[in-house]
Design a protein around this motif. Structure first.
Motif, PDB file in Angstrom:
ATOM      1  N   TRP A   2       0.831  -1.200   0.000  1.00 22.09           N
ATOM      2  CA  TRP A   2       0.000   0.000   0.000  1.00 22.09           C
ATOM      3  C   TRP A   2       0.863   1.246   0.000  1.00 22.09           C
ATOM      4  CZ3 TRP A   2      -4.138  -1.027   4.433  1.00 22.09           C
ATOM      5  CH2 TRP A   2      -4.927  -2.130   4.055  1.00 22.09           C
ATOM      6  N   GLU A   3       0.326   2.290  -0.570  1.00 22.29           N
ATOM      7  CA  GLU A   3       0.966   3.593  -0.393  1.00 22.29           C
ATOM      8  C   GLU A   3       1.132   3.798   1.110  1.00 22.29           C
ATOM      9  OE1 GLU A   3       0.158   8.352  -1.128  1.00 22.29           O
ATOM     10  OE2 GLU A   3      -1.112   6.920  -2.160  1.00 22.29           O
ATOM     11  N   ASN A   4       2.344   4.227   1.511  1.00 18.14           N
ATOM     12  CA  ASN A   4       2.629   4.252   2.955  1.00 18.14           C
ATOM     13  C   ASN A   4       2.113   5.525   3.615  1.00 18.14           C
ATOM     14  OD1 ASN A   4       3.561   3.415   5.410  1.00 18.14           O
ATOM     15  ND2 ASN A   4       5.689   4.004   5.039  1.00 18.14           N
ATOM     16  N   ARG A   5       0.837   5.784   3.444  1.00 13.74           N
ATOM     17  CA  ARG A   5       0.226   6.887   4.193  1.00 13.74           C
ATOM     18  C   ARG A   5      -1.265   6.641   4.321  1.00 13.74           C
ATOM     19  NH1 ARG A   5      -2.097  11.126   1.295  1.00 13.74           N
ATOM     20  NH2 ARG A   5      -1.572  12.545   2.984  1.00 13.74           N
ATOM     21  N   CYS A   6      -1.749   6.942   5.503  1.00 13.79           N
ATOM     22  CA  CYS A   6      -3.184   6.819   5.748  1.00 13.79           C
ATOM     23  C   CYS A   6      -3.890   7.942   4.980  1.00 13.79           C
ATOM     24  CB  CYS A   6      -3.446   6.920   7.253  1.00 13.79           C
ATOM     25  SG  CYS A   6      -5.197   6.873   7.675  1.00 13.79           S
ATOM     26  N   PRO A   7      -4.990   7.620   4.283  1.00 13.01           N
ATOM     27  CA  PRO A   7      -5.669   8.666   3.496  1.00 13.01           C
ATOM     28  C   PRO A   7      -6.319   9.734   4.373  1.00 13.01           C
ATOM     29  CG  PRO A   7      -6.946   6.641   3.504  1.00 13.01           C
ATOM     30  CD  PRO A   7      -5.634   6.311   4.150  1.00 13.01           C
ATOM     31  N   HIS A   8      -6.378   9.481   5.680  1.00 11.77           N
ATOM     32  CA  HIS A   8      -7.015  10.432   6.589  1.00 11.77           C
ATOM     33  C   HIS A   8      -6.106  11.608   6.919  1.00 11.77           C
ATOM     34  CE1 HIS A   8      -8.360  11.237  10.997  1.00 11.77           C
ATOM     35  NE2 HIS A   8      -9.042  12.021  10.186  1.00 11.77           N
ATOM     36  N   ARG A   9      -4.993  11.357   7.606  1.00 12.95           N
ATOM     37  CA  ARG A   9      -4.099  12.454   7.968  1.00 12.95           C
ATOM     38  C   ARG A   9      -2.638  12.177   7.603  1.00 12.95           C
ATOM     39  NH1 ARG A   9      -7.750  14.958   7.316  1.00 12.95           N
ATOM     40  NH2 ARG A   9      -8.917  16.365   8.682  1.00 12.95           N
ATOM     41  N   GLY A  10      -2.431  11.256   6.670  1.00 10.98           N
ATOM     42  CA  GLY A  10      -1.110  11.105   6.065  1.00 10.98           C
ATOM     43  C   GLY A  10      -0.054  10.402   6.905  1.00 10.98           C
TER      44      GLY A  10
ATOM     45  N   VAL B  68      -4.427   3.362  -0.773  1.00 14.88           N
ATOM     46  CA  VAL B  68      -4.028   3.155  -2.170  1.00 14.88           C
ATOM     47  C   VAL B  68      -3.245   1.844  -2.244  1.00 14.88           C
ATOM     48  CG1 VAL B  68      -2.666   4.069  -4.091  1.00 14.88           C
ATOM     49  CG2 VAL B  68      -3.965   5.630  -2.601  1.00 14.88           C
ATOM     50  N   THR B  69      -3.750   0.900  -3.019  1.00 16.88           N
ATOM     51  CA  THR B  69      -3.146  -0.440  -3.074  1.00 16.88           C
ATOM     52  C   THR B  69      -2.409  -0.649  -4.403  1.00 16.88           C
ATOM     53  OG1 THR B  69      -5.125  -1.412  -4.050  1.00 16.88           O
ATOM     54  CG2 THR B  69      -5.019  -1.368  -1.660  1.00 16.88           C
ATOM     55  N   TYR B  70      -1.373  -1.472  -4.353  1.00 17.72           N
ATOM     56  CA  TYR B  70      -0.638  -1.820  -5.573  1.00 17.72           C
ATOM     57  C   TYR B  70      -0.574  -3.334  -5.728  1.00 17.72           C
ATOM     58  CZ  TYR B  70       0.796   3.047  -5.690  1.00 17.72           C
ATOM     59  OH  TYR B  70       0.783   4.402  -5.736  1.00 17.72           O
ATOM     60  N   ALA B  71      -0.394  -3.747  -6.986  1.00 19.31           N
ATOM     61  CA  ALA B  71      -0.279  -5.177  -7.269  1.00 19.31           C
ATOM     62  C   ALA B  71       0.991  -5.715  -6.618  1.00 19.31           C
ATOM     63  CB  ALA B  71      -0.230  -5.409  -8.783  1.00 19.31           C
ATOM     64  N   CYS B  72       0.870  -6.841  -5.936  1.00 21.18           N
ATOM     65  CA  CYS B  72       2.056  -7.428  -5.327  1.00 21.18           C
ATOM     66  C   CYS B  72       1.882  -8.940  -5.229  1.00 21.18           C
ATOM     67  CB  CYS B  72       2.309  -6.829  -3.950  1.00 21.18           C
ATOM     68  SG  CYS B  72       1.014  -7.147  -2.777  1.00 21.18           S
ATOM     69  N   LEU B  73       2.974  -9.638  -5.151  1.00 20.96           N
ATOM     70  CA  LEU B  73       2.919 -11.083  -4.983  1.00 20.96           C
ATOM     71  C   LEU B  73       4.229 -11.550  -4.364  1.00 20.96           C
ATOM     72  CD1 LEU B  73       4.828 -12.243  -7.466  1.00 20.96           C
ATOM     73  CD2 LEU B  73       2.788 -11.736  -8.802  1.00 20.96           C
ATOM     74  N   GLU B  74       4.194 -12.775  -3.906  1.00 18.63           N
ATOM     75  CA  GLU B  74       5.359 -13.362  -3.265  1.00 18.63           C
ATOM     76  C   GLU B  74       5.901 -14.429  -4.216  1.00 18.63           C
ATOM     77  OE1 GLU B  74       4.262 -14.519   0.650  1.00 18.63           O
ATOM     78  OE2 GLU B  74       6.209 -15.392   1.100  1.00 18.63           O
ATOM     79  N   ARG B  75       7.167 -14.310  -4.604  1.00 25.01           N
ATOM     80  CA  ARG B  75       7.727 -15.288  -5.544  1.00 25.01           C
ATOM     81  C   ARG B  75       9.243 -15.319  -5.402  1.00 25.01           C
ATOM     82  NH1 ARG B  75       5.051 -15.337 -11.367  1.00 25.01           N
ATOM     83  NH2 ARG B  75       3.354 -16.016 -10.016  1.00 25.01           N
ATOM     84  N   TYR B  76       9.805 -16.492  -5.522  1.00 26.49           N
ATOM     85  CA  TYR B  76      11.265 -16.676  -5.447  1.00 26.49           C
ATOM     86  C   TYR B  76      11.833 -16.081  -4.158  1.00 26.49           C
ATOM     87  CZ  TYR B  76      10.242 -17.065 -10.474  1.00 26.49           C
ATOM     88  OH  TYR B  76       9.688 -17.388 -11.688  1.00 26.49           O
ATOM     89  N   ARG B  77      11.124 -16.239  -3.073  1.00 27.60           N
ATOM     90  CA  ARG B  77      11.571 -15.793  -1.735  1.00 27.60           C
ATOM     91  C   ARG B  77      11.535 -14.274  -1.558  1.00 27.60           C
ATOM     92  NH1 ARG B  77      11.127 -20.500  -1.337  1.00 27.60           N
ATOM     93  NH2 ARG B  77      12.639 -22.072  -0.721  1.00 27.60           N
ATOM     94  N   TYR B  78      10.951 -13.561  -2.528  1.00 29.88           N
ATOM     95  CA  TYR B  78      10.856 -12.109  -2.412  1.00 29.88           C
ATOM     96  C   TYR B  78       9.421 -11.640  -2.568  1.00 29.88           C
ATOM     97  CZ  TYR B  78      15.840 -11.232  -2.244  1.00 29.88           C
ATOM     98  OH  TYR B  78      17.134 -11.174  -1.828  1.00 29.88           O
ATOM     99  N   VAL B  79       9.153 -10.442  -2.056  1.00 28.45           N
ATOM    100  CA  VAL B  79       7.889  -9.765  -2.351  1.00 28.45           C
ATOM    101  C   VAL B  79       8.137  -8.873  -3.565  1.00 28.45           C
ATOM    102  CG1 VAL B  79       6.201  -8.070  -1.545  1.00 28.45           C
ATOM    103  CG2 VAL B  79       7.108  -9.788   0.043  1.00 28.45           C
ATOM    104  N   TRP B  80       7.281  -9.011  -4.561  1.00 36.43           N
ATOM    105  CA  TRP B  80       7.386  -8.220  -5.787  1.00 36.43           C
ATOM    106  C   TRP B  80       6.218  -7.239  -5.846  1.00 36.43           C
ATOM    107  CZ3 TRP B  80      10.816  -9.644 -10.067  1.00 36.43           C
ATOM    108  CH2 TRP B  80      11.639 -10.736  -9.781  1.00 36.43           C
ATOM    109  N   VAL B  81       6.511  -6.051  -6.358  1.00 39.43           N
ATOM    110  CA  VAL B  81       5.460  -5.036  -6.483  1.00 39.43           C
ATOM    111  C   VAL B  81       5.509  -4.445  -7.884  1.00 39.43           C
ATOM    112  CG1 VAL B  81       4.616  -2.796  -5.642  1.00 39.43           C
ATOM    113  CG2 VAL B  81       5.569  -4.449  -4.026  1.00 39.43           C
ATOM    114  N   SER B  82       4.328  -4.164  -8.407  1.00 37.56           N
ATOM    115  CA  SER B  82       4.225  -3.391  -9.651  1.00 37.56           C
ATOM    116  C   SER B  82       3.418  -2.138  -9.365  1.00 37.56           C
ATOM    117  CB  SER B  82       3.528  -4.216 -10.735  1.00 37.56           C
ATOM    118  OG  SER B  82       3.187  -3.363 -11.823  1.00 37.56           O
ATOM    119  N   LEU B  83       4.002  -0.982  -9.676  1.00 36.95           N
ATOM    120  CA  LEU B  83       3.258   0.267  -9.483  1.00 36.95           C
ATOM    121  C   LEU B  83       2.337   0.536 -10.665  1.00 36.95           C
ATOM    122  CD1 LEU B  83       6.049   2.655  -8.104  1.00 36.95           C
ATOM    123  CD2 LEU B  83       4.410   1.283  -6.818  1.00 36.95           C
TER     124      LEU B  83
END
Lengths: 298, 237
Positions: free
Chosen positions: B46-54, B101-116
């Motif tokens: 997730w985007e690292n901020r709360c949509p309420h007060r950031g 705000v969420t982003y696509a992510c998955l766990e593969r090859y021992r890592y967490v992968w993210v696509s923005l």
């Protein structure tokens, strides 16, 4: 997120330049030394003579432009511009029996408006100040009143209630505290708070911000109390303990500057004071420490 | 081998670092992310901020299948990011627009992968690896832009000055393969995966495809660590 927050600096706006700003506790100033301070990205020097005379000027050498000064609530105040009013008043401050205690000056990596909003916030008590100023499940914020008073010079919020396990130093049982908030200055706020169920004692806490930069402040905290039991040091320590819980929150708000467009961050009903504060800053044209997006440019 | 995921999906953190209850903080292309795992094991980015007060979500903590913001206790559901509870108004169901705000992510090859990238059509990352016998070696921050890191690794592959019979090679678009001389198997290798954190900062992640006995694991990781330190010092020079 971050890319849209780059705001082109257009210089300090007049309304902000003309305000009075606190520079700290006069009683704590060492006499006979030139002391450097920063205010609104500007270096200034203050001096307390051996005979008690205070002065302030811009820059580091004594040829700098002299600045106006005031002494109010035990603090030294100055302005980089031409103030259009005096420092705001706290009428209760001089009432008999009140102890006015400088509770600390603490550097915080945030903007002045973010710090003011945190001070005005009722909804964080049970989470940030858990077991002191709030506790679950007493998290509901009942509707309260917010108004802009005295020709738009001040925001006042009244009838604010919060159940508090330890509302003040020495409190032995929880009860529903009543709060009144005043915002008489874009970067200063006051709260009036009943501190026990069985007497009429009202404590006043002042948060006076000295903006160093748009994203860095010194928070000067003042407590005016009718507490006659505890020492200054103990009262100061309690206040600093509470503030130490807010500081990591303030330093982890993204962005550090306050977005004034109320569509930028989602608000709930309990944020009525915060929403009014953002609109009020916008109405005064205060930009320093804020983000004004498309709304302001339309 | 499809490499369409390149430039879109990046590893951001070793999966084992995203423990239950923990909210990790990473950066991808200048976007700060909160990475957390719900009690069913599902990973969220997730985007690292709360949509309420950031306030950064990484200050908060997880409640099973929700993340709770540290400032006002607002709760957000795993997967959707939908706000489920606002403690200041417990009787009101939060509006649909109140979402992390969420982003696509998955766990593969021992890592967490993210696509923005918000286009769902980007294929998931695929490397010529199985899922067994993989070791997430380490993730090292490099104080240099991603382009410098890639240039360095490609030069390494081109000049191949590794003192090893088998060549260093570029597989996929940005992934570098280094043969490992572990003695266990001639096919042992280390994959290096660069991640752009911000304009000035990158991360190199390492995946070893190697059978390492439990007792030999620590010396193995120490050897790889020496390698990573050399990369860092070379690139930052």
């Amino acid at each position: 997120m971050s890319n849209s927050h780059n705001v082109v600096s257009v210089g300090l706006e007049e309304v902000t330049r003309n305000l009075w700003y606190p520079l700290g506790d006069i009683a704590g100033l060492p006499a006979g030394h030139d002391l450097q301070r920063t205010l609104l990205d500007t270096t200034i020097t203050i001096r307390l003579d051996k005979d008690g005379e205070l002065s302030a000027w811009e820059g580091t050498n004594s040829y700098g432009r002299g600045l106006p000064i005031r002494q109010q609530f035990g603090y030294l105040w100055t302005s980089l511009g031409t103030p259009t009013r005096e420092v705001f008043d706290i009428p209760e401050f001089n009432h008999p029996g009140r102890r006015n205690i400088h509770a600390g000056s603490i550097g915080v990596h945030t903007s002045a408006p973010r710090a003011v909003e945190n001070f005005l916030d009722l909804g964080h008590f049970a989470f940030v100040h858990r077991d002191y100023l709030g506790v679950e499940p007493f998290t509901e914020i009942k509707p309260y009143r917010v108004r802009v008073a005295d020709d738009n010079t001040e925001i006042v919020a009244t009838q604010c209630y919060a159940y508090q396990p330890v509302a003040a130093l020495g409190a032995t049982e929880g009860y529903e505290a009543e709060y009144l908030y005043r915002v008489p200055h874009p970067y200063c706020a006051l709260l009036y708070k009943s501190v026990s169920a069985d007497d009429a004692r009202i404590d006043i806490i002042g948060l006076f911000l000295q903006p160093i930069t748009e994203e860095r402040v010194v928070a000067h905290m003042q407590l005016s109390t009718l507490d006659s039991l505890h020492s200054d040091a103990a009262i100061r320590e309690f206040q600093q303990f509470i503030f130490s819980q807010d500081k990591p929150i303030l330093e982890n708000q993204v962005p550090k500057r306050l977005p004034l467009d109320i569509r930028t961050e989602i608000s709930a009903r309990a944020d009525a004071t915060s929403t009014a504060y953002r609109r009020w800053l916008l109405s005064h044209g205060v930009r320093y420490g804020t983000i004004q997006s498309e709304l302001a440019q339309e | 081998m499809s490499n369409e995921f390149c430039g879109s999906w990046f590893p951001v953190i070793r999966a084992e670092e995203v423990a239950y209850g923990h909210v990790a903080r990473v950066q991808l292309n200048g976007q700060e992310l909160a990475i957390w795992r719900d009690d069913e094991g599902h990973i969220n980015a997730w985007e690292n901020r709360c949509p309420h007060r950031g306030v950064r979500f990484s200050l908060g903590h997880t409640l099973g299948n929700e993340l709770r913001c540290q400032y006002h206790g607002w709760r957000f559901a795993s997967r959707t990011g939908q706000c489920t509870y606002i403690p200041a108004q417990p009787g009101h169901k939060p509006a649909q627009v109140v979402k992390a705000v969420t982003y696509a992510c998955l766990e593969r090859y021992r890592y967490v992968w993210v696509s923005l990238n918000r286009t769902p059509a980007i294929p998931e990352p695929t490397l010529p690896l199985g899922n067994d016998g993989l070791i997430a070696v380490r993730s090292l921050q490099i104080n240099a832009p991603m382009t410098h890191v890639i240039t360095y690794l490609r030069t390494l592959a081109k000049t191949n000055t590794w003192g090893n019979d088998r060549p260093i090679s570029v597989i996929e678009c940005q992934v570098i393969e280094i043969p490992l001389d572990t003695g266990a198997s001639a096919a042992d290798r280390l994959l290096l995966l660069p991640q752009p954190a911000s304009k000035a900062c990158s991360v190199i992640h390492g995946i070893a495809d190697s059978t390492v006995e439990d007792g030999a694991r620590l010396p193995f990781l120490r050897r790889q660590n020496e390698l990573f330190k050399r990369f860092k010092s070379d690139i930052e020079q």
